[in-house]
Design a protein around this motif. Structure first.
Motif, PDB file in Angstrom:
ATOM      1  N   GLY A  83     -67.722   7.962  21.201  1.00 27.98           N
ATOM      2  CA  GLY A  83     -67.035   8.551  19.956  1.00 27.98           C
ATOM      3  C   GLY A  83     -66.165   9.613  20.990  1.00 27.98           C
ATOM      4  O   GLY A  83     -66.453   9.769  21.753  1.00 27.98           O
ATOM      5  N   ASP A  84     -64.724  10.373  20.441  1.00 26.32           N
ATOM      6  CA  ASP A  84     -64.050  11.253  21.598  1.00 26.32           C
ATOM      7  C   ASP A  84     -63.833  12.240  20.258  1.00 26.32           C
ATOM      8  O   ASP A  84     -63.710  11.843  19.072  1.00 26.32           O
ATOM      9  CB  ASP A  84     -62.237  10.842  21.374  1.00 26.32           C
ATOM     10  CG  ASP A  84     -61.653  11.206  21.716  1.00 26.32           C
ATOM     11  OD1 ASP A  84     -61.604  12.631  21.063  1.00 26.32           O
ATOM     12  OD2 ASP A  84     -61.220  10.883  22.634  1.00 26.32           O
ATOM     13  N   LYS A  85     -65.315  13.522  21.010  1.00 22.95           N
ATOM     14  CA  LYS A  85     -64.897  14.636  20.084  1.00 22.95           C
ATOM     15  C   LYS A  85     -63.411  15.045  19.026  1.00 22.95           C
ATOM     16  O   LYS A  85     -63.211  14.975  18.061  1.00 22.95           O
ATOM     17  CB  LYS A  85     -65.424  16.184  20.601  1.00 22.95           C
ATOM     18  CG  LYS A  85     -65.634  17.122  20.157  1.00 22.95           C
ATOM     19  CD  LYS A  85     -66.193  17.998  20.327  1.00 22.95           C
ATOM     20  CE  LYS A  85     -66.809  19.155  19.966  1.00 22.95           C
ATOM     21  NZ  LYS A  85     -67.217  19.981  20.769  1.00 22.95           N
ATOM     22  N   ARG A  86     -62.054  15.908  20.366  1.00 24.66           N
ATOM     23  CA  ARG A  86     -60.990  15.137  19.612  1.00 24.66           C
ATOM     24  C   ARG A  86     -60.345  15.238  18.213  1.00 24.66           C
ATOM     25  O   ARG A  86     -60.159  15.560  17.273  1.00 24.66           O
ATOM     26  CB  ARG A  86     -60.224  15.155  21.059  1.00 24.66           C
ATOM     27  CG  ARG A  86     -58.575  15.605  20.520  1.00 24.66           C
ATOM     28  CD  ARG A  86     -57.645  15.830  22.289  1.00 24.66           C
ATOM     29  NE  ARG A  86     -58.112  13.918  22.547  1.00 24.66           N
ATOM     30  CZ  ARG A  86     -56.972  13.796  22.125  1.00 24.66           C
ATOM     31  NH1 ARG A  86     -55.950  14.430  20.509  1.00 24.66           N
ATOM     32  NH2 ARG A  86     -56.399  12.741  22.137  1.00 24.66           N
ATOM     33  N   LYS A  87     -60.328  13.688  18.279  1.00 26.12           N
ATOM     34  CA  LYS A  87     -60.497  12.537  17.670  1.00 26.12           C
ATOM     35  C   LYS A  87     -61.281  12.752  16.253  1.00 26.12           C
ATOM     36  O   LYS A  87     -60.817  12.792  15.234  1.00 26.12           O
ATOM     37  CB  LYS A  87     -60.143  11.367  17.755  1.00 26.12           C
ATOM     38  CG  LYS A  87     -58.959  10.911  19.071  1.00 26.12           C
ATOM     39  CD  LYS A  87     -59.466   9.470  19.163  1.00 26.12           C
ATOM     40  CE  LYS A  87     -58.795   8.976  20.423  1.00 26.12           C
ATOM     41  NZ  LYS A  87     -58.846   7.082  21.318  1.00 26.12           N
ATOM     42  N   GLY A  88     -61.838  13.011  16.257  1.00 23.07           N
ATOM     43  CA  GLY A  88     -63.186  13.587  15.342  1.00 23.07           C
ATOM     44  C   GLY A  88     -61.876  14.909  14.836  1.00 23.07           C
ATOM     45  O   GLY A  88     -62.504  14.817  13.409  1.00 23.07           O
ATOM     46  N   LEU A  91     -59.677  15.870  14.966  1.00 27.53           N
ATOM     47  CA  LEU A  91     -58.249  15.935  14.538  1.00 27.53           C
ATOM     48  C   LEU A  91     -58.990  14.894  12.887  1.00 27.53           C
ATOM     49  O   LEU A  91     -57.575  15.188  11.854  1.00 27.53           O
ATOM     50  CB  LEU A  91     -56.978  14.956  14.873  1.00 27.53           C
ATOM     51  CG  LEU A  91     -56.660  15.606  16.573  1.00 27.53           C
ATOM     52  CD1 LEU A  91     -56.397  15.093  17.871  1.00 27.53           C
ATOM     53  CD2 LEU A  91     -56.149  16.813  15.808  1.00 27.53           C
ATOM     54  N   PHE A  92     -59.207  13.923  13.105  1.00 24.57           N
ATOM     55  CA  PHE A  92     -59.489  12.819  11.894  1.00 24.57           C
ATOM     56  C   PHE A  92     -59.534  14.136  10.496  1.00 24.57           C
ATOM     57  O   PHE A  92     -59.609  13.914   9.082  1.00 24.57           O
ATOM     58  CB  PHE A  92     -60.947  12.064  11.937  1.00 24.57           C
ATOM     59  CG  PHE A  92     -61.065  11.670  10.483  1.00 24.57           C
ATOM     60  CD1 PHE A  92     -60.134   9.683  10.360  1.00 24.57           C
ATOM     61  CD2 PHE A  92     -62.120  11.430  10.346  1.00 24.57           C
ATOM     62  CE1 PHE A  92     -60.183   9.425   9.106  1.00 24.57           C
ATOM     63  CE2 PHE A  92     -62.883  10.508   8.942  1.00 24.57           C
ATOM     64  CZ  PHE A  92     -62.075  10.170   8.465  1.00 24.57           C
ATOM     65  N   ASP A 114     -59.725  17.123  10.085  1.00 27.10           N
ATOM     66  CA  ASP A 114     -58.693  18.458  10.283  1.00 27.10           C
ATOM     67  C   ASP A 114     -59.517  19.900  10.335  1.00 27.10           C
ATOM     68  O   ASP A 114     -59.302  20.441   9.377  1.00 27.10           O
ATOM     69  CB  ASP A 114     -58.015  18.104   9.061  1.00 27.10           C
ATOM     70  CG  ASP A 114     -57.112  19.984   8.748  1.00 27.10           C
ATOM     71  OD1 ASP A 114     -56.452  20.089   9.938  1.00 27.10           O
ATOM     72  OD2 ASP A 114     -56.460  19.758   7.343  1.00 27.10           O
ATOM     73  N   GLU A 165     -64.145   5.432  11.741  1.00 25.85           N
ATOM     74  CA  GLU A 165     -63.693   6.830  12.312  1.00 25.85           C
ATOM     75  C   GLU A 165     -65.377   7.356  12.821  1.00 25.85           C
ATOM     76  O   GLU A 165     -65.352   8.670  13.616  1.00 25.85           O
ATOM     77  CB  GLU A 165     -63.099   7.623  11.690  1.00 25.85           C
ATOM     78  CG  GLU A 165     -61.433   7.037  11.712  1.00 25.85           C
ATOM     79  CD  GLU A 165     -61.698   6.377  10.644  1.00 25.85           C
ATOM     80  OE1 GLU A 165     -62.379   6.327   9.897  1.00 25.85           O
ATOM     81  OE2 GLU A 165     -60.394   5.414   9.888  1.00 25.85           O
ATOM     82  N   ASP A 174     -66.470   8.583  16.432  1.00 24.53           N
ATOM     83  CA  ASP A 174     -65.525  10.083  16.668  1.00 24.53           C
ATOM     84  C   ASP A 174     -65.981  11.364  15.647  1.00 24.53           C
ATOM     85  O   ASP A 174     -66.215  12.535  16.480  1.00 24.53           O
ATOM     86  CB  ASP A 174     -63.426  10.306  16.394  1.00 24.53           C
ATOM     87  CG  ASP A 174     -63.286   8.930  17.097  1.00 24.53           C
ATOM     88  OD1 ASP A 174     -64.279   9.097  18.516  1.00 24.53           O
ATOM     89  OD2 ASP A 174     -62.615   8.045  17.249  1.00 24.53           O
TER      90      ASP A 174
END
Length: 357
Positions: free
Chosen positions: A173-178, A180-181, A183, A247, A250
């Motif tokens: 998982g990618d913390k930044r993407k999580g 963003l997903f 918000d 998701e 993330d």
């Protein structure tokens, strides 16, 4: 074996599908042709049908209720129908082995496997075997356990303790993407709340009654279950979802704390990811008590804090989360010492060995 054919089964809840989801990519890598037998309307159908190269076969099945209901009279006939459907499916697919994660749909499948002389492997996640697995055990060649304590409930000649199977993609998982997903911001810790695939009304109500107080400390990702999103709540830092699938790695990477039921698959995944958790197990009135045993075992080993559902109120939820926050460094230190077995590879070896025999 020139042709490698396997049938997977398991369903009723997401917990009865997760191990199958973990091994499907490995089965594909090894060249297996994969069929899945599940119920017509269970969550397993929703999760499995979206996977490429896996053929889903819905069958009739009973629910194995522990309470009085007129449906209990109909269920044996549904199971018999499901056995007949399984026999036809196995006759067409001709698998070398069946892997079952349990749940009520697995019972007619395991009976059909015995009648077709197809060896079956059962996986049991909880400390004590579920009713479906108890009924299916006589028809299995191997029974795999997540908890070492489970071995005392299993027949010696069939039982193997392998540890927890954790989906490998959860570590990617990618913390930044999580963030963003969902918000969310980077300035506050993220609290993920989940009550199982169907949601948990009492947890949902307690969280929502204290959502303004909670969002002073946390950003909240609330997995509230199918049809349980409350669209009337629109508060910054509080995001609701019925269920998160693709998701999820993330979102977990972005998560700092977890409030959850105590299904074995989920809590071992949180343990592997070192997420401090507050566990609210299903009560004995609503279950056979397996989640209570799971939660108490994790608390005894210093991996989690436990709040019994009977004691869950808006106030005790706040108090328990404050305690979780204080104890988080110790919980994480204990989790770092956890030495999990490489259960996924063990499952794959047992599947291959059973198929060859």
């Amino acid at each position: 074996m020139k042709r490698k054919q396997i049938v997977l089964t398991g369903g009723g809840t997401a917990g009865h599908v997760m191990v199958n989801l973990a091994i499907i990519p490995l089965l594909k890598e090894q060249g297996w042709t994969i069929d899945y037998i599940g119920s017509k309307q269970g969550i397993e159908r929703e999760l499995i049908e979206q996977i490429d190269e896996v053929t889903y076969h819905p069958i009739s099945t009973g629910k194995l209720r522990r309470y009085m209901s007129i449906e209990n009279v109909k269920d044996p006939f549904k199971v018999i129908k499901g056995i007949g459907q399984t026999l036809r499916i196995l006759g067409k697919t001709k698998p070398q082995v069946i892997f079952s994660k349990g749940g009520f749909v697995s019972v007619p499948v395991l009976i059909g496997a015995r009648l077709r002389h197809v060896p079956a492997v059962i996986h049991e996640s909880d400390i004590t075997p579920g009713l479906a697995n108890k009924l299916a055990m006589p028809f299995a060649k191997k029974i795999l356990a997540t908890f070492p304590e489970t071995m005392e409930y299993l027949p010696d000649k069939k039982a193997n303790w392998i540890g927890a199977v954790v989906r490998p993609e959860l570590f990617e998982g990618d913390k930044r993407k999580g963030l963003l997903f969902a918000d969310l911001l980077t300035t506050k810790p993220v609290l993920m709340i989940m009550g199982g695939s169907a949601g948990a009304q009492k947890i949902n109500e307690a969280v929502r009654s204290q959502v303004r107080a909670l969002t002073k400390t946390y950003q909240i990702i609330h997995l509230c279950g199918k049809n349980n999103v409350d669209s009337s709540i629109n508060i910054p830092g509080y995001k609701q979802f019925e269920y998160i699938n693709e998701e999820l790695p993330d979102v977990l990477a972005a998560t700092d704390f977890v409030v959850s039921r105590a299904g074995a698959n989920s809590i071992f995944e949180f343990l592997a990811l070192q997420k401090p958790m507050l566990l609210i197990p299903l009560s004995r009135q609503a279950s056979r008590g397996d989640q209570i045993l799971n939660a108490n075992a994790f608390e005894a080993q210093g991996y989690a804090k436990v709040l019994e559902e009977e004691k869950l109120t808006p106030n005790t939820l706040i108090e328990s989360l404050e305690e979780l926050n204080k104890q988080a460094p110790l919980l994480k230190a204990n989790m770092e010492k956890y030495q999990g077995q490489d259960a996924t590879e063990k499952v794959m070896k047992i599947i291959n060995d059973t198929a060859k025999k």
